[in-house]
Scaffold this active site. Structure first.
Site, PDB file in Angstrom:
ATOM      1  N   ASP A  95       0.815  -1.207   0.000  1.00 54.64           N
ATOM      2  CA  ASP A  95       0.000   0.000   0.000  1.00 54.64           C
ATOM      3  C   ASP A  95       0.855   1.266   0.000  1.00 54.64           C
ATOM      4  OD1 ASP A  95      -2.146  -1.664   0.072  1.00 54.64           O
ATOM      5  OD2 ASP A  95      -2.597  -1.373   2.193  1.00 54.64           O
ATOM      6  N   GLY A  96       2.064   1.165   0.536  1.00 58.90           N
ATOM      7  CA  GLY A  96       2.946   2.327   0.574  1.00 58.90           C
ATOM      8  C   GLY A  96       3.307   2.854  -0.799  1.00 58.90           C
ATOM      9  N   ASN A 156      -4.094   9.194   2.888  1.00 63.08           N
ATOM     10  CA  ASN A 156      -4.572   8.446   4.054  1.00 63.08           C
ATOM     11  C   ASN A 156      -4.962   9.348   5.211  1.00 63.08           C
ATOM     12  OD1 ASN A 156      -4.772   5.784   3.367  1.00 63.08           O
ATOM     13  ND2 ASN A 156      -2.915   5.112   4.401  1.00 63.08           N
ATOM     14  N   ASP A 191      -2.963  11.502  23.317  1.00 60.15           N
ATOM     15  CA  ASP A 191      -1.737  11.266  22.549  1.00 60.15           C
ATOM     16  C   ASP A 191      -1.747  12.005  21.220  1.00 60.15           C
ATOM     17  OD1 ASP A 191      -0.619   9.756  24.496  1.00 60.15           O
ATOM     18  OD2 ASP A 191      -0.873   7.820  23.501  1.00 60.15           O
TER      19      ASP A 191
END
Length: 379
Positions: A124-125, A220, A250
């Site tokens: 997917d990268g 994304n 966070d």
């Protein structure tokens, strides 16, 4: 050049009587699942993106490039650092093919008007990387599953010849994956030295501020987190100019529907089909039990800034890249981009998406309950 079918259209219809007061608007929304790729003229150039330093992709890459160059007679664009791999540059037999390639360098060469479509080899990268190369219109992307996950790469390489031929002929379904347009504005404080009439530098210069702006296209998600600090992140979240909440935890994830199945779902968000026009806001480990992920309409403008009483700075990344620090006075503005990523489907947008849920995320996989017979019901 390729043409994509329109999402929606409207027409003015009249009721019997032909009077103005009887005219009504009727909207006809086309099913996004029916969008097809059609070429205005046959494609001549293709960008092949290969994952760097992956030995398992060398043979598929060479086979594909030979097929595109020798059989389909296409102009092949390849990133220069891919050809610098010793396993490719040292192959004398493949060297004659590489001389026919057009090469480019990321962030230096503009190929936005040179490529008709893209082929990705990897996980997917590679699709995320392909998106980052185009800040405006993105050519249609055909992604082969040769990586570890493959949620965004529906094609298998076994039958690449027939599949690539089918795409060149223009027979394929398309899903338009929306992107986020992101502006990062940073305040830069500089101490300007003052000089007297004789040119002698005086020690106490005035402090001047300037603004540096950067723009990104994100497929994304945008992730704002607390970085290496042990303190909670403390950032204000604005929607169309109105403060809607302060994120204490966070961090926060702002994602597209495509990104909903990435970091967002790991942080507890819902999974949204890429055809849904929306932006997701997902807190990361919020210090509040009632802070749940929300979905807002595509097109709204989100703005993230450090709270005035924040104990530490924040950090931001875009699809896992370009990570940088956010200080007081800096801002991150996010909205829906006008330039989506046309992702070529293996079958169609609906079947491909649910197939990915089942194969990659094992969505709703469990042992089936046994059948209950009539004899069992008596006990």
């Amino acid at each position: 050049m390729c043409t994509l079918m329109k999402f929606s259209q409207c027409e003015l219809q009249e009721t019997p009587g032909n009077h103005d007061e009887n005219k009504v608007w009727k909207w006809h929304i086309q099913d996004p699942a029916s969008q097809r790729l059609t070429w205005n003229k046959p494609p001549k150039s293709v960008l092949v993106i290969k994952k760097i330093r992956d030995a398992s992709l060398l043979q598929p890459f060479k086979e594909l490039c030979i097929f595109l160059t020798e059989v389909k007679h296409m102009i092949v664009y390849v990133e220069k650092k891919v050809l610098e791999d010793p396993a490719i540059s040292g192959d004398e037999n493949f060297g004659a093919i590489t001389k026919k390639f057009c090469t480019f360098r990321e962030d230096l060469d503009d190929i936005s008007n040179c490529v008709d479509f893209i082929i990705c080899l990897g996980g997917d990268g590679t699709l995320l990387y392909a998106s980052s190369l185009f800040q405006e219109s993105v050519p249609p992307v055909m992604a082969f599953h040769l990586g570890s996950l493959g949620f965004l790469t529906p094609f298998k390489f076994d039958t690449y010849r027939s599949q690539v031929t089918q795409i060149i002929e223009g027979n394929a379904a398309i899903v338009l994956r929306s992107r986020l347009k992101v502006w990062v504005r940073k305040e830069i404080w500089e101490k300007k030295a003052r000089m007297d009439e004789k040119g002698i530098i005086l020690s106490n210069g005035d402090i001047e501020s300037s603004c540096k702006a950067m723009q990104y296209q994100v497929l994304n998600e945008v992730v704002v987190d607390r970085g290496p600090s042990s303190y909670l992140s403390n950032v204000d979240l604005f929607l169309d100019g109105h403060l809607i909440t302060t994120v204490q935890g966070d961090g926060v994830i702002v994602s597209t529907p495509t990104g909903s199945t990435a970091y967002a779902v790991a942080a507890g968000a819902s999974m949204i089909h890429p055809n849904v026009p929306a932006i997701m806001i997902t807190p990361i480990c919020p210090h509040s039990l009632s802070f749940r992920p929300i979905v807002v309409p595509a097109g709204v403008e989100l703005k993230i800034m450090l709270s005035c009483d924040a104990r530490n700075t924040a950090w931001v990344s875009f699809d896992g890249r370009k990570r940088q620090e956010i200080c007081h006075g800096d801002s991150i503005t996010i909205t829906t981009s006008c330039f989506p990523v046309p992702s070529i489907c293996f079958r169609d947008p609906v079947n491909d998406w649910f197939e990915s849920l089942a194969q990659c995320l094992h969505w709703n996989v469990r042992k089936k309950q046994n059948y209950l017979s009539s004899e069992d019901e008596e006990f």
